[in-house]
Design an enzyme around this catalytic site. Structure first.
Site, PDB file in Angstrom:
ATOM      1  N   LYS A  28      90.314  17.339  72.117  1.00  0.00           N
ATOM      2  CA  LYS A  28      91.529  17.466  71.301  1.00  0.00           C
ATOM      3  C   LYS A  28      91.584  16.407  70.213  1.00  0.00           C
ATOM      4  CE  LYS A  28      95.710  16.596  72.981  1.00  0.00           C
ATOM      5  NZ  LYS A  28      97.144  16.627  73.365  1.00  0.00           N
ATOM      6  N   GLY A 101     101.847  14.384  69.458  1.00  0.00           N
ATOM      7  CA  GLY A 101     102.003  13.049  68.892  1.00  0.00           C
ATOM      8  C   GLY A 101     100.817  12.656  68.040  1.00  0.00           C
ATOM      9  N   GLN A 176      96.267   6.180  67.854  1.00  0.00           N
ATOM     10  CA  GLN A 176      97.050   6.933  66.879  1.00  0.00           C
ATOM     11  C   GLN A 176      97.528   6.034  65.744  1.00  0.00           C
ATOM     12  OE1 GLN A 176     100.209   8.780  69.077  1.00  0.00           O
ATOM     13  NE2 GLN A 176      98.869  10.187  70.168  1.00  0.00           N
ATOM     14  N   ASP A 327      95.375   8.582  78.878  1.00  0.00           N
ATOM     15  CA  ASP A 327      95.802   9.940  79.205  1.00  0.00           C
ATOM     16  C   ASP A 327      95.405  10.367  80.609  1.00  0.00           C
ATOM     17  OD1 ASP A 327      97.098  10.488  76.812  1.00  0.00           O
ATOM     18  OD2 ASP A 327      95.274  11.199  75.841  1.00  0.00           O
ATOM     19  N   ARG A 403      99.923  17.120  80.802  1.00  0.00           N
ATOM     20  CA  ARG A 403      99.098  16.390  81.768  1.00  0.00           C
ATOM     21  C   ARG A 403      99.813  16.212  83.106  1.00  0.00           C
ATOM     22  NH1 ARG A 403      94.799  15.620  78.702  1.00  0.00           N
ATOM     23  NH2 ARG A 403      95.113  15.031  76.524  1.00  0.00           N
TER      24      ARG A 403
END
Length: 450
Positions: A28, A101, A176, A327, A403
């Protein structure tokens, strides 16, 4: 309730052995970046293996809104005709990033140094997440931002007309934030410098170099230093997206706790800034092997085999590992529930501001299933039940978080009683084939509304 439609209650119950090949979707993180970088070149970028989950499709739609031509050529095959660095046009409508996000934060960075205005929104989960961590640094380039209280979406960004390069020390371990600043720096003259105390996933740096940008990465006393020379002419690329290690975590971890399992996950990305979960699982005594190790498109990949591991032990996960497996803590906490002894996860406060408060979500669900949990703002300790097994028998809240939903579905495959979730709809944001893939391996998952 799902941010993507009617809730989909799901139940997972004790399975026979999970066996076979799990062809998980494309990565992703790399998929988002491939579309954004493809939009920032002049010419045609071809992408294969792109994850076609809702998050990435929202990013594809956003790139079209900013003027790029983005075409779906076939399963996983995409073509992007870019507009060049600084070539974004002003969108006609609000940019809806759904649950992503990563998508919204990277796009905010990419457009913030062009003289255009864009308004961003998302689903209920995304609208609750903090955006000041992006709007603060892009403000240093000259962009201005107008959002809800607490720096939350909907948010309007007015891009800098005359951007200036910046020197920015990332205040928290966040790929990010780092990536948003680097993307903003692409259209600023001179050199933009980003310093991160703890190394985070480095897909942006690798992809910048692959597209022809001048990027230097060094280590210093302050941490990892990335220097980008702005206003490059990026070159179109052919990108093969490796399979997502964060998605692979679910069939891999399920195989470790379901008796008799043997699952192969081919072509998994093993970028060292993403492989912390697999390192931790091996420390716990997991039967994991890497086969056919190689490099594709600048990223290390391998075929990963996971077998049932009945003698897992609790471990202390070092806090410095959190940045490269953030994650994966929800599914790690599931595996830890079946281990002998305590598994301590420290330095994980970022989990509090993901799609949900993931520490609280997993703690409450695991407790309802009979597992003892300790937690504070930055720590989660799972007291594994070892040979006693996990009772299960609860309905857990997914909290609009893909998740969390998948973690509890994997939990139910090995518990004594079935485990349910209130809504499996968010799974489609990152792993749209999770349910059929796990069923093909032998998992017992049913939808309550069927």
């Amino acid at each position: 309730m799902s941010g993507h439609g009617t809730p989909i209650p799901m139940t997972s119950r004790k399975s026979g052995p999970l066996r076979g090949t799990a062809n998980v979707p494309g990565d992703k993180s790399i998929s988002h970046r491939a579309l954004i970088f493809g939009a920032l070149v002049i010419g045609e970028t071809k992408i294969s293996g792109l994850l076609e989950g809702e998050d990435v499709l929202d990013t594809a739609a956003a790139m079209r809104a900013f003027g790029a031509t983005v075409d779906h050529m076939g399963p996983g095959e995409w073509c992007v005709q870019g507009v060049g660095v600084g070539g974004f046009s002003e969108p006609d409508d609000v940019i809806d990033s759904g649950n992503s996000g990563t998508g919204v934060r990277l796009i905010m960075g990419a457009m913030s140094t062009s003289p255009i205005t864009a308004t961003f929104t998302g689903d209920a989960s995304l609208r609750s997440r903090p955006m000041a961590r992006i709007t603060d640094p892009i403000g240093l380039f000259g962009a201005t931002s107008y959002g809800r209280k607490g720096g939350r979406l909907p948010m309007t960004i007015v891009g800098a007309r005359d951007p200036i390069p910046v020197n920015y020390k990332v205040p928290m371990p966040s790929a990010q934030v780092k990536s948003a600043v680097l993307l903003a720096g692409l259209n600023a003259p001179g050199q933009t410098t980003v310093i991160e105390k703890e190394a985070t996933r480095d897909h942006t740096e690798r992809m910048l170099q692959g597209f022809g940008a001048d990027v230097e990465v060094t280590e210093s006393a302050e941490g990892r230093v990335i220097v980008l020379t702005g206003q490059p002419e990026l070159k179109p690329q052919k990108i093969t997206v490796p399979r997502d290690p964060s998605s692979a975590a679910f069939p891999v971890c399920a195989a470790l706790i379901v008796e008799g399992s043997d699952v192969l996950v081919p072509n998994i990305g093993l970028n060292p800034t993403r492989a912390g979960l697999f390192t931790t699982l091996r420390e716990m005594g997991a039967d994991l092997t890497f086969e056919n190790e190689r490099e594709e498109a600048g990223e290390p990949v391998a075929d990963l085999r996971a077998r049932f591991s009945p003698e897992l032990k609790g471990v202390e996960v070092p806090p410095e590992r959190a940045a490269n497996m953030i994650d994966e803590y929800p599914i790690l906490s599931v595996v830890a529930s079946f281990a002998e002894g305590a598994t301590t996860m420290r330095g994980v406060k970022e989990l509090r501001v993901k799609e949900s408060d993931r520490i609280d979500a997993m703690a409450r669900g695991l407790e309802a299933c009979g597992v003892t949990i300790e937690e504070d703002e930055d720590t989660m300790i799972v007291h594994g039940r070892g040979a006693d097994g996990v009772p299960g028998g609860a309905t857990c809240e997914s909290r609009l978080d893909h998740r969390i939903a998948m973690s509890f579905m994997c939990l139910g495959m090995a518990t004594q009683k079935a485990v349910s979730i209130d809504d499996g709809g968010p799974i489609a944001t990152s792993f749209p084939i999770f349910e059929p893939l796990m069923k093909e391996l032998g998992a017992q998952i049913v939808r309550a509304n069927r």
